[in-house]
Write an enzyme that holds these catalytic residues in place. Structure first.
Site, PDB file in Angstrom:
ATOM      1  N   SER A 140     -95.368 -33.285 -81.736  1.00  0.00           N
ATOM      2  CA  SER A 140     -94.859 -33.264 -80.374  1.00  0.00           C
ATOM      3  C   SER A 140     -96.040 -33.318 -79.424  1.00  0.00           C
ATOM      4  CB  SER A 140     -94.078 -31.955 -80.154  1.00  0.00           C
ATOM      5  OG  SER A 140     -93.854 -31.715 -78.787  1.00  0.00           O
ATOM      6  N   TYR A 153     -93.829 -22.733 -80.882  1.00  0.00           N
ATOM      7  CA  TYR A 153     -93.468 -24.118 -81.172  1.00  0.00           C
ATOM      8  C   TYR A 153     -94.689 -25.025 -81.037  1.00  0.00           C
ATOM      9  CZ  TYR A 153     -91.406 -28.751 -80.746  1.00  0.00           C
ATOM     10  OH  TYR A 153     -91.110 -30.081 -80.922  1.00  0.00           O
TER      11      TYR A 153
END
Length: 167
Positions: A140, A153
């Protein structure tokens, strides 16, 4: 003769579903006999498998945030003497908010899925890959910058990004 497979985790929605559809029609994967669609949601996996035009989709229901889920996928590969043409480590989720307010259980589940599962699948399936096989570690943009309200995350995706060249 062994079975040739592609394994796509997190296949029940989003990017995982898109990867499954792309692998199903891409000429580079014509020799793949089964596309293992791995996720927790069996109904969604079955629906996806039924819509893949090649008929190669196989729903593999497994909660990869658990050791049993990861081992279930690896055991299935061993039992079928599968050769892995492609592994897409896509399964993952994030927690939004201050990390100190997130429960240890939530954080543990995030790390188990986003870090542990992908690592163990890569380690367990890697020896079943021949020259030319591929690994896709889904990361990401969050992997590149600290994210105070998305810290665990972001850190887990930094790990996935760092692991990719080792594949």
């Amino acid at each position: 003769m062994s079975l040739t497979i592609a394994v796509i985790t997190g296949a029940s929605a989003g990017l995982g579903e898109a990867f499954a559809r792309a692998v199903d029609v891409h000429p580079a994967f014509r020799g793949v006999q089964e596309i293992w669609l791995v996720a927790r949601r069996g109904e969604r996996l079955q629906a996806l498998a039924s819509t893949l035009g090649s008929g190669r989709g196989v729903a593999v229901v497994a909660d990869l945030a658990t050791a049993e889920g990861v081992e279930g996928v690896l055991a299935r590969a061993r039992a079928s003497d599968a050769r892995v043409r492609l592994l897409v480590n896509n399964a993952g989720f994030g927690l939004l908010g201050p990390m100190l307010e997130q429960s240890p259980e939530e954080l543990g589940r995030l790390l188990d899925l986003n870090v542990r599962a992908g690592t163990l699948l890569l380690r367990g399936l890697g020896p079943r890959m021949d020259a030319g096989a591929g690994v896709l570690q889904v990361a990401s943009a969050a992997a590149y910058v600290p994210a105070p309200y998305f810290a665990a995350y972001a850190a887990s995706k930094s790990y996935a990004l760092a692991l990719a060249p080792l594949a």
